[in-house]
Write a protein that holds these residues in place. Structure first.
Motif, PDB file in Angstrom:
ATOM      1  N   GLY A 197       0.823  -1.197   0.000  1.00  0.00           N
ATOM      2  CA  GLY A 197       0.000   0.000   0.000  1.00  0.00           C
ATOM      3  C   GLY A 197       0.858   1.248   0.000  1.00  0.00           C
ATOM      4  N   SER A 198       0.200   2.390   0.073  1.00  0.00           N
ATOM      5  CA  SER A 198       0.920   3.670  -0.014  1.00  0.00           C
ATOM      6  C   SER A 198       1.920   3.864   1.118  1.00  0.00           C
ATOM      7  CB  SER A 198      -0.079   4.833  -0.037  1.00  0.00           C
ATOM      8  OG  SER A 198      -0.838   4.859   1.144  1.00  0.00           O
ATOM      9  N   ILE A 199       1.600   3.339   2.331  1.00  0.00           N
ATOM     10  CA  ILE A 199       2.523   3.593   3.441  1.00  0.00           C
ATOM     11  C   ILE A 199       3.829   2.823   3.281  1.00  0.00           C
ATOM     12  CG2 ILE A 199       0.705   4.212   5.075  1.00  0.00           C
ATOM     13  CD1 ILE A 199       1.170   1.539   6.471  1.00  0.00           C
ATOM     14  N   ALA A 200       3.786   1.638   2.647  1.00  0.00           N
ATOM     15  CA  ALA A 200       5.022   0.881   2.401  1.00  0.00           C
ATOM     16  C   ALA A 200       5.877   1.592   1.347  1.00  0.00           C
ATOM     17  CB  ALA A 200       4.693  -0.540   1.950  1.00  0.00           C
ATOM     18  N   TRP A 201       5.246   2.029   0.261  1.00  0.00           N
ATOM     19  CA  TRP A 201       5.968   2.779  -0.777  1.00  0.00           C
ATOM     20  C   TRP A 201       6.559   4.061  -0.194  1.00  0.00           C
ATOM     21  CZ3 TRP A 201       7.056   1.205  -5.671  1.00  0.00           C
ATOM     22  CH2 TRP A 201       6.316   0.147  -6.205  1.00  0.00           C
ATOM     23  N   THR A 202       5.766   4.763   0.587  1.00  0.00           N
ATOM     24  CA  THR A 202       6.217   6.032   1.175  1.00  0.00           C
ATOM     25  C   THR A 202       7.407   5.809   2.095  1.00  0.00           C
ATOM     26  OG1 THR A 202       3.952   6.873   1.099  1.00  0.00           O
ATOM     27  CG2 THR A 202       5.492   8.038   2.538  1.00  0.00           C
ATOM     28  N   ALA A 203       7.348   4.731   2.885  1.00  0.00           N
ATOM     29  CA  ALA A 203       8.439   4.425   3.816  1.00  0.00           C
ATOM     30  C   ALA A 203       9.748   4.168   3.067  1.00  0.00           C
ATOM     31  CB  ALA A 203       8.075   3.215   4.673  1.00  0.00           C
ATOM     32  N   LEU A 204       9.667   3.470   1.926  1.00  0.00           N
ATOM     33  CA  LEU A 204      10.893   3.181   1.178  1.00  0.00           C
ATOM     34  C   LEU A 204      11.425   4.435   0.472  1.00  0.00           C
ATOM     35  CD1 LEU A 204      12.874   0.916   0.575  1.00  0.00           C
ATOM     36  CD2 LEU A 204      11.598   0.404  -1.512  1.00  0.00           C
ATOM     37  N   PHE A 221       9.020   6.769  -6.652  1.00  0.00           N
ATOM     38  CA  PHE A 221       7.708   7.413  -6.614  1.00  0.00           C
ATOM     39  C   PHE A 221       6.979   7.216  -7.954  1.00  0.00           C
ATOM     40  CE2 PHE A 221       4.873  10.986  -7.431  1.00  0.00           C
ATOM     41  CZ  PHE A 221       4.101  11.013  -6.285  1.00  0.00           C
ATOM     42  N   ASP A 222       7.705   7.426  -9.059  1.00  0.00           N
ATOM     43  CA  ASP A 222       7.098   7.236 -10.389  1.00  0.00           C
ATOM     44  C   ASP A 222       6.680   5.785 -10.596  1.00  0.00           C
ATOM     45  OD1 ASP A 222       7.304   9.907 -11.164  1.00  0.00           O
ATOM     46  OD2 ASP A 222       9.341   9.654 -11.931  1.00  0.00           O
ATOM     47  N   HIS A 223       7.503   4.857 -10.066  1.00  0.00           N
ATOM     48  CA  HIS A 223       7.196   3.429 -10.173  1.00  0.00           C
ATOM     49  C   HIS A 223       5.934   3.107  -9.371  1.00  0.00           C
ATOM     50  CE1 HIS A 223       7.832  -0.721 -11.012  1.00  0.00           C
ATOM     51  NE2 HIS A 223       8.216  -1.059  -9.788  1.00  0.00           N
ATOM     52  N   MET A 224       5.785   3.744  -8.229  1.00  0.00           N
ATOM     53  CA  MET A 224       4.587   3.577  -7.397  1.00  0.00           C
ATOM     54  C   MET A 224       3.336   3.978  -8.174  1.00  0.00           C
ATOM     55  SD  MET A 224       3.736   5.718  -3.909  1.00  0.00           S
ATOM     56  CE  MET A 224       2.136   5.638  -3.126  1.00  0.00           C
ATOM     57  N   ILE A 225       3.416   5.122  -8.852  1.00  0.00           N
ATOM     58  CA  ILE A 225       2.276   5.618  -9.640  1.00  0.00           C
ATOM     59  C   ILE A 225       1.957   4.661 -10.784  1.00  0.00           C
ATOM     60  CG2 ILE A 225       1.441   7.497 -11.116  1.00  0.00           C
ATOM     61  CD1 ILE A 225       1.680   8.344  -8.215  1.00  0.00           C
ATOM     62  N   SER A 226       3.004   4.220 -11.483  1.00  0.00           N
ATOM     63  CA  SER A 226       2.794   3.332 -12.633  1.00  0.00           C
ATOM     64  C   SER A 226       2.242   1.973 -12.213  1.00  0.00           C
ATOM     65  CB  SER A 226       4.101   3.153 -13.423  1.00  0.00           C
ATOM     66  OG  SER A 226       5.072   2.501 -12.637  1.00  0.00           O
ATOM     67  N   ASN A 227       2.472   1.600 -10.955  1.00  0.00           N
ATOM     68  CA  ASN A 227       1.942   0.336 -10.429  1.00  0.00           C
ATOM     69  C   ASN A 227       0.493   0.467  -9.959  1.00  0.00           C
ATOM     70  OD1 ASN A 227       4.405  -0.940 -10.841  1.00  0.00           O
ATOM     71  ND2 ASN A 227       4.364  -1.970  -8.863  1.00  0.00           N
ATOM     72  N   GLY A 228      -0.056   1.667 -10.101  1.00  0.00           N
ATOM     73  CA  GLY A 228      -1.466   1.867  -9.753  1.00  0.00           C
ATOM     74  C   GLY A 228      -1.734   2.132  -8.289  1.00  0.00           C
ATOM     75  N   CYS A 229      -0.677   2.432  -7.522  1.00  0.00           N
ATOM     76  CA  CYS A 229      -0.860   2.732  -6.101  1.00  0.00           C
ATOM     77  C   CYS A 229      -1.006   4.242  -5.923  1.00  0.00           C
ATOM     78  CB  CYS A 229       0.325   2.214  -5.284  1.00  0.00           C
ATOM     79  SG  CYS A 229       0.118   2.442  -3.511  1.00  0.00           S
ATOM     80  N   SER A 230      -2.061   4.668  -5.274  1.00  0.00           N
ATOM     81  CA  SER A 230      -2.323   6.101  -5.105  1.00  0.00           C
ATOM     82  C   SER A 230      -1.544   6.662  -3.918  1.00  0.00           C
ATOM     83  CB  SER A 230      -3.815   6.351  -4.878  1.00  0.00           C
ATOM     84  OG  SER A 230      -4.559   5.926  -5.991  1.00  0.00           O
ATOM     85  N   PRO A 231      -0.760   7.709  -4.135  1.00  0.00           N
ATOM     86  CA  PRO A 231      -0.049   8.343  -3.019  1.00  0.00           C
ATOM     87  C   PRO A 231      -1.013   9.116  -2.135  1.00  0.00           C
ATOM     88  CG  PRO A 231       0.317   9.571  -5.045  1.00  0.00           C
ATOM     89  CD  PRO A 231      -0.469   8.359  -5.425  1.00  0.00           C
TER      90      PRO A 231
END
Length: 283
Positions: A197-204, A221-231
């Motif tokens: 989820g967003s908190i795991a991506w944000t933590a990394l 961050f760009d990879h997070m967006i492309s993976n469909g996870c909303s910041p």
């Protein structure tokens, strides 16, 4: 000024509700009602109203109900009256995980991290086994104090109890390793999370920022967006902070403008970062 007016208005409404609730002869609030009101007082930092509820709870002999004591501890710690939280905790002869966690939280809330560490050490000597919330708090303290050895011990407990996939525990693990600049471990924890989820991506992203891997943080961050996870709003705060430290003005503009797509309004923190960045780089 407007925020202060809104805060006092909410406190006044809360006080009126509490007083009318207590004065009703046909309706005497029970333990559940009182335990539900106290977190609202804590959120508003409504100390006066919280003390009224505390007095009512004493009058009705609701103490030492764990739900009420722990809520009172949170209230007093958020209002900067940590000594009240300590007194409530010390008076409890029968303690459980909720109370231990509330005491750790109380110290953390007031920036007394070594005292929080002392509570963690004391809890480890009891028969009480930390739950996911307690483990997350323990990891937070380890990260703030850069105690990677103790953090690894807590990580071992997380794995032993099968809590590694709990999103907020995984995020605190990543944060702890990131703060201690053991980013390879942070990446391993992130990889093992099945539902990121967003908190795991944000933590990394934050961990990369600590290590000064600024470009990698932007790519992540760009990879997070492309993976469909909303910041969320905190993700944007973290990535904008990375841009601020690295001097990435164009990326900061891009991310700031991207917030509207996710229906996130710029907060005071977001704006401060942007102003600081633009001021520093003369834009």
């Amino acid at each position: 000024m407007v925020g202060n007016v809104g805060h006092w208005s909410a406190c006044e409404r809360l006080e009126q509700e509490i007083r009318s609730m207590i004065r009703l002869k046909r309706f005497q609030p029970g333990v559940i009602t009182v335990a539900s009101v106290l977190p609202i007082c804590a959120k508003l930092k409504a100390l006066k109203q919280g003390k009224e509820v505390h007095a009512y709870a004493l009058k009705r002999s609701f103490l030492p109900q764990v739900s009420i004591v722990s809520s009172l501890m949170v209230l007093y710690s958020k209002c900067g009256m940590i000594e009240y939280s300590i007194r409530l905790f010390d008076r409890m002869k029968q303690r459980n995980v909720i109370l231990w966690t509330a005491m750790i939280d109380s110290y953390v809330e007031n920036g007394q991290l070594y005292e929080a560490l002392g509570v963690i050490r004391s809890m480890q000597l009891t028969e009480h086994r930390p739950d996911t919330v307690t483990l997350a708090r323990m990891l937070c303290v380890c990260g703030e104090l850069k105690l990677v050895k103790l953090g690894k011990e807590v990580h071992g407990q997380v794995l032993k109890r099968g809590f590694g996939s709990v999103h907020y525990v995984a995020a605190e693990l990543i944060n702890m390793y990131g703060t201690c600049e053991v980013v390879d471990k942070a990446k391993l924890v992130f990889s093992a999370v099945p539902d990121k989820g967003s908190i795991a991506w944000t933590a990394l992203i934050r961990a990369y920022g600590y290590k000064e891997w600024y470009q990698d943080a932007i790519h992540l961050f760009d990879h997070m967006i492309s993976n469909g996870c909303s910041p969320n709003h905190f993700t944007f705060e973290v990535v904008l902070s990375v841009c601020d430290k690295a001097g990435f003005v164009e990326d900061a503009y891009r991310f700031f403008n991207l917030m509207s797509r996710y229906k996130i309004e710029a907060s005071k923190e977001h704006c401060i970062i942007m102003v600081r960045l633009l001021t520093r780089y003369g834009c």
